[in-house]
Design a protein around this motif. Structure first.
Motif, mmCIF file in Angstrom:
data_model
loop_
_atom_site.group_PDB
_atom_site.id
_atom_site.type_symbol
_atom_site.label_atom_id
_atom_site.label_comp_id
_atom_site.label_asym_id
_atom_site.label_seq_id
_atom_site.Cartn_x
_atom_site.Cartn_y
_atom_site.Cartn_z
ATOM 1 N N ASN A 196 0.797 -1.220 0.000
ATOM 2 C CA ASN A 196 0.000 0.000 0.000
ATOM 3 C C ASN A 196 0.832 1.274 0.000
ATOM 4 O O ASN A 196 0.292 2.362 -0.174
ATOM 5 C CB ASN A 196 -0.990 0.003 1.172
ATOM 6 C CG ASN A 196 -0.304 -0.072 2.518
ATOM 7 O OD1 ASN A 196 0.923 -0.089 2.598
ATOM 8 N ND2 ASN A 196 -1.096 -0.139 3.574
ATOM 9 N N VAL A 199 0.285 2.963 -3.246
ATOM 10 C CA VAL A 199 -1.027 3.617 -3.306
ATOM 11 C C VAL A 199 -0.959 4.977 -2.614
ATOM 12 O O VAL A 199 -1.468 5.984 -3.128
ATOM 13 C CB VAL A 199 -2.111 2.729 -2.666
ATOM 14 C CG1 VAL A 199 -3.465 3.428 -2.695
ATOM 15 C CG2 VAL A 199 -2.195 1.382 -3.377
ATOM 16 N N ALA A 230 -6.609 1.171 -1.874
ATOM 17 C CA ALA A 230 -6.967 1.672 -3.199
ATOM 18 C C ALA A 230 -8.472 1.849 -3.332
ATOM 19 O O ALA A 230 -8.952 2.824 -3.925
ATOM 20 C CB ALA A 230 -6.442 0.727 -4.274
ATOM 21 N N VAL A 235 -8.219 4.660 -6.192
ATOM 22 C CA VAL A 235 -7.017 4.465 -7.012
ATOM 23 C C VAL A 235 -7.171 3.162 -7.794
ATOM 24 O O VAL A 235 -7.595 2.140 -7.244
ATOM 25 C CB VAL A 235 -5.751 4.408 -6.133
ATOM 26 C CG1 VAL A 235 -4.539 3.942 -6.944
ATOM 27 C CG2 VAL A 235 -5.472 5.778 -5.519
ATOM 28 N N LEU A 237 -5.823 -0.146 -9.555
ATOM 29 C CA LEU A 237 -4.709 -1.091 -9.494
ATOM 30 C C LEU A 237 -4.765 -1.920 -10.769
ATOM 31 O O LEU A 237 -5.728 -2.654 -10.992
ATOM 32 C CB LEU A 237 -4.816 -1.978 -8.260
ATOM 33 C CG LEU A 237 -4.814 -1.269 -6.907
ATOM 34 C CD1 LEU A 237 -4.852 -2.286 -5.770
ATOM 35 C CD2 LEU A 237 -3.609 -0.348 -6.756
#
Length: 255
Positions: A196, A199, A230, A235, A237
């Motif tokens: 993470n 992220v 995320a 966000v 991925l």
């Protein structure tokens, strides 16, 4: 939930009716009843084959996505072992959310539990039925070359993409624009799932570059912690395979 009828349940009344009819109409009625019973037996015995064909049809419709997800969720560790943990979770997710509801709607709910492993094997076969791209030579080995590789894939999808300078990028390796949308991307060429931290960095980059959306791209999948963060921060991925077809309004928030 009502218990699915067994073969004995289905045969009981035809046999009773046939026996009763034979008392009134003789051997011909008994023969007709016998044919009806035989038809029921043949139909019931063929149910397993129809079940398998239905599962294969469902999996085939999604084989391109399954193949991509298998590549995204698998990686080779530093010892040369193929790690499939993420893919096995994805395979079960697909079976539970996509295959099972359709089987239940078609009246095969009673076969799901005893044939669960068979369902997973069929999904696995579908994921392997699509040839994977040959990345042995094409995929860059070092991080900077991988960033340029990802930028080129975005260019192929119609984005104006450029790599940033190593210093002062504020977490963005690639900045891309298309149809008024700005995308910042962090690229990770790893031998293990991305955590993470990536992220967190791309969230900062999205703010710094005043971007509309942000993504972390990797060849090796993502940890559960990265997926959770995320999802909370909007966000994307992505595996780099997905970049060449990424639209101007990127979608695909991680589960």
């Amino acid at each position: 939930m009502r218990r699915p009828s067994s073969l004995a349940d289905r045969l009981f009344w035809p046999i009773v009716a046939g026996g009763a009819a034979s008392l009134w109409f003789g051997p011909k009625a008994l023969a007709v009843a016998g044919l009806a019973v035989l038809a029921l037996v043949v139909h019931r015995l063929g149910r397993g084959g129809r079940f398998r064909r239905r599962v294969r049809a469902i999996a085939r419709r999604h084989r391109e996505t399954l193949a991509l997800r298998r590549r995204q969720e698998s990686y080779v560790d530093p010892y040369g072992n193929e790690i499939l943990d993420g893919w096995l979770r994805e395979r079960s997710y697909f079976a539970e959310r996509t295959v099972l509801p359709r089987l239940e709607a078609a009246g095969y709910g009673d076969l799901i539990e005893p044939r669960w492993d068979e369902i997973l094997d069929i999904v696995e076969a579908a994921s392997l039925s699509v040839a994977a791209p040959d990345e042995a030579e094409a995929l860059p080995e070092d991080g900077l070359a991988y960033e340029r590789y990802c930028a080129a894939l975005l260019e192929r999808a119609g984005w104006e993409a450029r790599t940033t300078k190593a210093a002062g990028d504020q977490g963005a390796d690639v900045v891309a624009e298309r149809d008024g949308v700005r995308l910042v991307v962090q690229c990770k060429r790893y031998a293990k799932p991305v955590g993470n931290g990536a992220v967190q960095e791309v969230v900062a980059a999205r703010s710094y570059w005043s971007a509309d959306c942000a993504a972390v791209v990797s060849n090796a999948g993502f940890t559960p912690a990265a997926r959770k963060l995320a999802a909370a921060t909007d966000v994307l991925l992505l595996h780099h395979d997905a970049l060449a077809a990424l639209g101007a309004r990127p979608t695909g928030r991680p589960r």
